[in-house]
Design an enzyme around this catalytic site. Structure first.
Site, PDB file in Angstrom:
ATOM      1  N   TYR A 147      21.421 123.160  48.685  1.00 46.52           N
ATOM      2  CA  TYR A 147      20.203 123.852  49.096  1.00 46.52           C
ATOM      3  C   TYR A 147      18.992 123.328  48.336  1.00 46.52           C
ATOM      4  CZ  TYR A 147      16.686 127.559  49.324  1.00 46.52           C
ATOM      5  OH  TYR A 147      15.510 128.252  49.470  1.00 46.52           O
ATOM      6  N   LYS A 151      15.864 121.399  50.086  1.00 45.40           N
ATOM      7  CA  LYS A 151      14.524 122.005  50.118  1.00 45.40           C
ATOM      8  C   LYS A 151      13.490 121.063  49.509  1.00 45.40           C
ATOM      9  CE  LYS A 151      13.552 125.697  51.377  1.00 45.40           C
ATOM     10  NZ  LYS A 151      13.140 126.180  52.715  1.00 45.40           N
TER      11      LYS A 151
END
Length: 370
Positions: A147, A151
């Site tokens: 993640y 991002k």
């Protein structure tokens, strides 16, 4: 004026963003693109101005982006759940999906693109003190999970695409929470209820410090950033840390919720971070690859809990006019206290009903006997 599109706007943050936009004067159409939209009684807005579309429609982007003036991108695969360990899926959704959305926006003449980013783009398991947007992002190899890496890559791309006719901005949040938040807040509440909120862990000789992002403050920031991008000379291609103004202990922050649920704050203090790290690492591997369900605590969550990580909101104050409201933990505690009272009343009613039914059966049996 065109309409607004909120990708992934069917959740708690999306509801707060819609409310903030409407409170700040936007009364035109808002289209929410979300496969599972939810309703939150504590977050009220004019639903007659809001349409909901599903990701499952192959032509949804063509439909919703036609005539749109602004897109707010909230959708992402996060830290939690089984999908978090699937690198390909995470990057396909968070990076490739964002690139596809940006390109579609440019084709349809969308003028503003607001991206929900995260402090995870800056945190790699090393303490951060008053982190600034001017600090360079870490080496991608250092990120603690898929993640975080995804991002960071998506944020870089979004900001790189900003032009005077297609302005972009990225807002970095940490631990978005609120009364009806179904993610971070509910996870902590469940741990507290199950008496698993037992120990504090820190690499320091004290509880580590951090900041959080209430959904209300996040929503305010989106509205302010949109106003900035609307200006002819508006600042764009920038990232901003959006936090509550309070710096608190990582566990102290949740104390009002702990008391609301009738529990006591953690009393055990684990100072040996290496042992905690080893235990969580094994637990994470075992859960993901043997048991097939999400771990109670991930390596990222452990690290960000154990280390100071604070962020400067001065740039957001200066350029967006951002001034956060006080943190919302009192509201969160009141909400969970109310839920506990309702649950207690529900069980009291069930017990009373059963008691009356049993009593009635006894009376009927006695009458038939005589």
């Amino acid at each position: 004026m065109g309409h607004y599109v909120i990708i992934g706007g069917g959740g708690y943050l999306g509801a707060n963003v819609i409310r903030a936009l409407q409170r700040n004067g936007y009364q035109e159409r808002i289209i929410v693109v979300d496969p599972t939209p939810m309703e939150f009684p504590t977050v009220q807005f004019n639903r007659q101005r809001v349409d909901v579309k599903s990701f499952l429609d192959a032509h949804v982007l063509q439909e919703v982006l036609t005539g749109a003036e602004a897109v707010i991108h909230l959708a992402a695969v996060g830290h939690m759940g089984m999908v978090a360990c699937d690198r390909k899926f995470v990057f396909d959704f968070n990076v490739a999906g964002t690139k596809k959305l940006v390109e579609a926006c440019k084709i349809h003449g969308v003028s503003r693109f607001l991206y929900a980013s995260s402090v995870a783009v800056a945190f790699v398991g090393v303490p951060l003190l008053n982190a600034s947007e001017n600090d360079p992002l870490p080496n991608p190899k250092l990120y603690l999970d898929h993640y975080s890496a995804s991002k960071a890559e998506a944020e870089k791309f979004v900001l790189s695409q900003s032009t005077p006719t297609f302005k972009t901005v990225a807002l970095r949040f940490r631990g978005i929470y609120g009364a009806e938040d179904p993610n971070v807040t509910r996870k902590v509440a469940d741990l507290i209820r199950k008496r698993l909120f037992l120990a504090r862990v820190s690499i320091h000789d004290r509880e580590s410090n951090s900041m959080a992002s209430s959904a209300a403050n996040c929503a305010q920031a989106f509205s302010l950033a949109d106003n900035m991008l609307k200006k002819t000379d508006g600042i764009h291609a920038q990232s901003y840390y959006i936090m509550d103004k309070e710096i608190t202990g990582q566990y102290e922050f949740w104390t009002p919720l702990v008391h609301a649920l009738g529990r006591t704050p953690p009393s055990i203090f684990l100072k040996n971070y290496k042992i905690a790290k080893a235990v969580v690492y094994v637990q994470q591997l075992f859960c993901y690859h043997v048991l097939g369900f999400a771990p109670i605590l991930t390596m990222f969550e452990l690290a960000i809990l154990a280390m100071d990580n604070t962020y400067s909101i001065e740039k957001a104050r200066r350029e967006l006019g951002y001034e956060p409201e006080p943190n919302s933990m009192a509201e969160v505690a009141a909400h969970y206290r109310m839920l506990a009272t309702r649950e207690k009343s529900k069980w009291n009613w069930i017990i009373w009903t059963i008691s009356v039914a049993v009593f009635a059966m006894i009376i009927i049996s006695l009458m038939s006997f005589f």
